[in-house]
Design a protein around this motif. Sequence first.
Motif, mmCIF file in Angstrom:
data_model
loop_
_atom_site.group_PDB
_atom_site.id
_atom_site.type_symbol
_atom_site.label_atom_id
_atom_site.label_comp_id
_atom_site.label_asym_id
_atom_site.label_seq_id
_atom_site.Cartn_x
_atom_site.Cartn_y
_atom_site.Cartn_z
ATOM 1 N N TYR A 35 16.830 9.899 -14.897
ATOM 2 C CA TYR A 35 18.074 10.699 -14.789
ATOM 3 C C TYR A 35 18.378 10.142 -13.550
ATOM 4 C CZ TYR A 35 17.902 12.562 -19.894
ATOM 5 O OH TYR A 35 17.130 12.223 -21.427
ATOM 6 N N VAL A 44 11.137 9.591 -16.426
ATOM 7 C CA VAL A 44 10.929 10.596 -17.113
ATOM 8 C C VAL A 44 10.315 9.744 -18.606
ATOM 9 C CG1 VAL A 44 12.803 12.468 -16.888
ATOM 10 C CG2 VAL A 44 13.125 10.702 -18.136
ATOM 11 N N ALA A 74 4.990 17.332 -26.186
ATOM 12 C CA ALA A 74 5.574 18.820 -26.839
ATOM 13 C C ALA A 74 6.454 18.138 -25.908
ATOM 14 C CB ALA A 74 3.839 18.707 -24.953
ATOM 15 N N SER A 75 6.958 19.842 -25.241
ATOM 16 C CA SER A 75 7.962 19.939 -24.746
ATOM 17 C C SER A 75 7.965 19.262 -23.331
ATOM 18 C CB SER A 75 8.248 21.561 -24.546
ATOM 19 O OG SER A 75 9.708 21.760 -24.289
ATOM 20 N N GLY A 76 9.116 18.173 -23.132
ATOM 21 C CA GLY A 76 9.321 18.059 -22.064
ATOM 22 C C GLY A 76 8.762 16.081 -21.706
ATOM 23 N N ALA A 77 7.850 16.170 -23.111
ATOM 24 C CA ALA A 77 7.288 14.701 -23.313
ATOM 25 C C ALA A 77 8.273 13.340 -22.972
ATOM 26 C CB ALA A 77 6.752 14.311 -24.447
ATOM 27 N N GLY A 78 10.064 13.583 -23.528
ATOM 28 C CA GLY A 78 10.307 12.463 -23.187
ATOM 29 C C GLY A 78 11.198 12.134 -24.537
ATOM 30 N N LYS A 79 11.201 13.025 -26.015
ATOM 31 C CA LYS A 79 11.765 12.764 -26.657
ATOM 32 C C LYS A 79 13.089 11.886 -27.623
ATOM 33 C CE LYS A 79 9.726 16.371 -29.180
ATOM 34 N NZ LYS A 79 8.946 16.937 -27.518
ATOM 35 N N SER A 80 13.522 13.492 -26.288
ATOM 36 C CA SER A 80 14.869 13.348 -26.832
ATOM 37 C C SER A 80 15.808 12.280 -26.339
ATOM 38 C CB SER A 80 15.963 14.800 -26.453
ATOM 39 O OG SER A 80 15.509 15.796 -27.684
ATOM 40 N N THR A 81 15.439 12.192 -24.883
ATOM 41 C CA THR A 81 15.318 11.153 -24.039
ATOM 42 C C THR A 81 15.391 9.711 -24.709
ATOM 43 O OG1 THR A 81 14.776 12.337 -22.270
ATOM 44 C CG2 THR A 81 15.396 9.609 -21.507
ATOM 45 N N GLU A 83 15.882 16.887 -33.689
ATOM 46 C CA GLU A 83 16.439 18.325 -34.253
ATOM 47 C C GLU A 83 17.433 18.554 -35.113
ATOM 48 O OE1 GLU A 83 14.583 21.196 -31.690
ATOM 49 O OE2 GLU A 83 13.646 19.362 -30.414
ATOM 50 N N HIS A 85 9.629 18.687 -34.679
ATOM 51 C CA HIS A 85 8.699 19.494 -33.710
ATOM 52 C C HIS A 85 7.866 19.729 -35.016
ATOM 53 C CE1 HIS A 85 11.254 20.440 -30.229
ATOM 54 N NE2 HIS A 85 9.855 19.707 -29.404
HETATM 55 N N1 LIG Z 1 19.855 15.497 -18.705
HETATM 56 C C1 LIG Z 1 19.353 15.272 -18.000
HETATM 57 N N2 LIG Z 1 19.187 15.699 -16.393
HETATM 58 C C2 LIG Z 1 17.643 15.488 -15.767
HETATM 59 N N3 LIG Z 1 17.060 15.392 -16.110
HETATM 60 C C3 LIG Z 1 17.215 15.458 -17.602
HETATM 61 C C4 LIG Z 1 17.865 15.827 -18.743
HETATM 62 N N4 LIG Z 1 18.005 15.758 -19.366
HETATM 63 C C5 LIG Z 1 15.809 16.101 -19.969
HETATM 64 N N5 LIG Z 1 15.540 15.815 -18.538
HETATM 65 C C6 LIG Z 1 14.131 15.751 -18.171
HETATM 66 O O1 LIG Z 1 13.687 14.482 -19.072
HETATM 67 C C7 LIG Z 1 12.734 15.034 -19.113
HETATM 68 C C8 LIG Z 1 12.590 14.651 -20.479
HETATM 69 O O2 LIG Z 1 13.103 15.502 -21.288
HETATM 70 P P1 LIG Z 1 13.385 16.233 -23.204
HETATM 71 O O3 LIG Z 1 14.345 16.578 -23.415
HETATM 72 O O4 LIG Z 1 12.925 13.810 -23.674
HETATM 73 O O5 LIG Z 1 11.945 16.210 -23.581
HETATM 74 P P2 LIG Z 1 11.744 16.584 -25.440
HETATM 75 O O6 LIG Z 1 10.348 15.840 -25.666
HETATM 76 O O7 LIG Z 1 13.508 15.751 -25.854
HETATM 77 O O8 LIG Z 1 11.442 18.002 -24.902
HETATM 78 P P3 LIG Z 1 12.331 18.943 -26.301
HETATM 79 O O9 LIG Z 1 11.088 19.065 -27.300
HETATM 80 O O10 LIG Z 1 11.358 20.067 -25.194
HETATM 81 O O11 LIG Z 1 13.541 18.771 -25.991
HETATM 82 C C9 LIG Z 1 12.422 15.881 -19.404
HETATM 83 O O12 LIG Z 1 11.717 16.672 -18.028
HETATM 84 C C10 LIG Z 1 13.282 17.532 -18.431
HETATM 85 O O13 LIG Z 1 13.997 17.601 -17.441
#
Ligand SMILES: Nc1ncnc2c1ncn2[C@@H]1O[C@H](COP(=O)(O)OP(=O)(O)OP(=O)(O)O)[C@@H](O)[C@H]1O
Length: 703
Positions: free
Chosen positions: A474, A480, A499-506, A625, A656
């Motif tokens: 980002y 990430v 896990a949460s924060g692993a990068g799935k949504s990204t 989700e 999840h």
């Molecule tokens: N808009 C953003 N700007 C900066 N960093 C971000 C942004 N969105 C997510 N991140 C960071 O990118 C990393 C991956 O986040 P992401 O949301 O993709 O994880 P996730 O696996 O989907 O988590 P969750 O299951 O909790 O949604 C995390 O460290 C998060 O803090």
Amino acid sequence: MGHPDRRTRRQPVRRPTTATATRSRTRGRAGRAAGPGPALRRRRRHREPGRRTCERREARADDTRLQQLGHRSRRGRRRPSGRGRTHGGIGDPRESRRVERSLSKAGVAQYERRRRDEPMSHQSESGFPIASRSELGRAAGRLVRADPWMFVFTIGFGTVTAALALAPPWLAGVVIDEITGGASLAEVDRYGAVLVLLAVLQLLISRYSFLVTARFGLRLSQRLRRSIVDRVLNLPARIVDKADTGDLMVRTTGDTRRVTGIFSSAAPEMLVSIVQVVLTFVFVAVLSVPLAIVTIIGMLGIPLVTRWYLRRAAAGYLAEADGHGRLAESLSGTVNGARAVELYGLQRRRQDDIVRRAATARAAQFATLRLRSVLFPAVDSSYALALVLVLLAGAWMYQANAVALGSLIAILLYVRQMSGPLDVVLLWLESLQSAIASFARVEGLAGADVANPTPSTATPSGPRLAVADVSFAYEQGPTVLHGIDLEIRPGENLVIVGASGAGKSTLARLLVGIEAPTSGSITLGGVEVSALPLEVRRSHIALVTQEQHLFHDTIRTNLLLARPDAEDGELHAAMSAVGAHWLDGLPAGLDTIVSQHDSLSGAHAQQIALARVLLSDPQTVVLDEATSLLTPGSASTVERSLWSVLEDRTVITIAHRLATARVADRIAVIDGGRIRELGNHEELLRRRGLYMRLWNAWQGGPH
Ligand SMILES: Nc1ncnc2c1ncn2[C@@H]1O[C@H](COP(=O)(O)OP(=O)(O)OP(=O)(O)O)[C@@H](O)[C@H]1O
């Protein structure tokens, strides 16, 4: 007299909707030539000190304003907020002055940079760009060029009206000279008749001039509004997500209203007033060149003080708009998150934040008020000085037979009359400054999508989605996602877990092209997804997240957004495929009115969103989700039923709940931004790795 009050000058832009304001504006135009009367001016001055004291009292705020408005880091030296601290700052007048001085310096420096025409890279703290001076010039030029004849008519009628308004003083001078020269009463009566005729003519022409001017202004503002709506609707999701919604709201409401207000009234009025001032000078010069020079000398203070004002005002109004945007953001955040505020006892913290931001906005407003308190007295003095100098020089010239008495009186009337259109120009200048700042913010939205300036014209050759060596960070953040490779087969059901924060949504955002990879590529049928035009991308890939918006309308209308020609039977089938059997129990069925705040729950909204996906039937669907608000049992059922309905479509599910993963074609396990494991449920369990640990943990937990 119809001149808007100088102190409240920016309000009239918004006021013309009321009958009184319209009347006042009409009177203002008709009688503008005479300038504001002394009584009104006195009233204005009397009102000013009281208001100023009040504003000063309100405007005292803590020194975080410096950080916020002086463009320092917001996370910088933030002091702990608290009752004592905030009140200490507000109560100290020296502190307030210091902040305003610093604000002015920072603001003037910023304005100077803009004057030197920096590119569109400048951003407000919210993340949206602010247009540069030349971009504003080009935008205004485009608006005027779209309606060239109305522009010509406005100037033409304005010139004729101005010339007619200059005739009475001229004739008055002639009459005086005739009388002193011994003219008969009948001759004087003839001049009187000409005067009456001219007055009637002026009345008629100024009415048309007013109509043409108003029409031109309204058409300009209508065109601008349309382009703003188009611009906002075309903002890419990644920009909107990143930016501050309060700022976007202020740009599309307050800023837009200010700019359209200026276009519909101030800009045409200023044009006409400038023509009047120039013509008046020409008439004075025709009667006596030396006295025209004396008039200019007497009024020299006006451009000097105006220049001083303008250099500071632009920055001041930018800071004011920014302050209001940030206050709106905090207010809307608090209102939208009212439950969280209550749950975590955040009332005091949110209150302090709002008080601090309100103080910042007030300080910015007060800074511009102080500028006005210098501008207007200085301008008044210049009018008086010009009049006195012309009187003294004129008397001397009259005694030396260098000017006729009638001409001298006509010139004095012109100098007095000049304050009318000049006042209009100066008074609107203030609104113009604020409107230019708003225009820069509104036009800045055009430069918000700088990352994708040239969308691809290629068409995807098929539904194959290929992720090749993708890394992503980002803006100004750490990486990430690291070296992701993934081939998604058409028609496959892929589940991504981690896990949460692993990068799935990204990864989901990258797959649908909301974000572009920092390195590597994501292609759909051979074409880079993020480079596809929005419409093409939408028709191929749909993303459904947990946040869904329902418009305040019927369920049918909300569903038809996805496919306007769908029959009721298809709508019912889509709703039942996503388990929305509650629809059958609603008395009004598809005609039930829904909104974000009515009896339909978040789970119902998610089901409507999923039904929309079925109706739009894209080749690839990414569910991030998308069933998070449904009960665990019904979520799995809905997801599986979606897979069966979208049988030959590619469905990528961020999950999840691992019940969904169990029946997927393949599961990608993400950890620390890398794909660690890839395979189906049985294969991954046999590997006894990360997935097995996640599976065991999930089976042991509540689900
Ligand atoms: N808009 C953003 N700007 C900066 N960093 C971000 C942004 N969105 C997510 N991140 C960071 O990118 C990393 C991956 O986040 P992401 O949301 O993709 O994880 P996730 O696996 O989907 O988590 P969750 O299951 O909790 O949604 C995390 O460290 C998060 O803090």
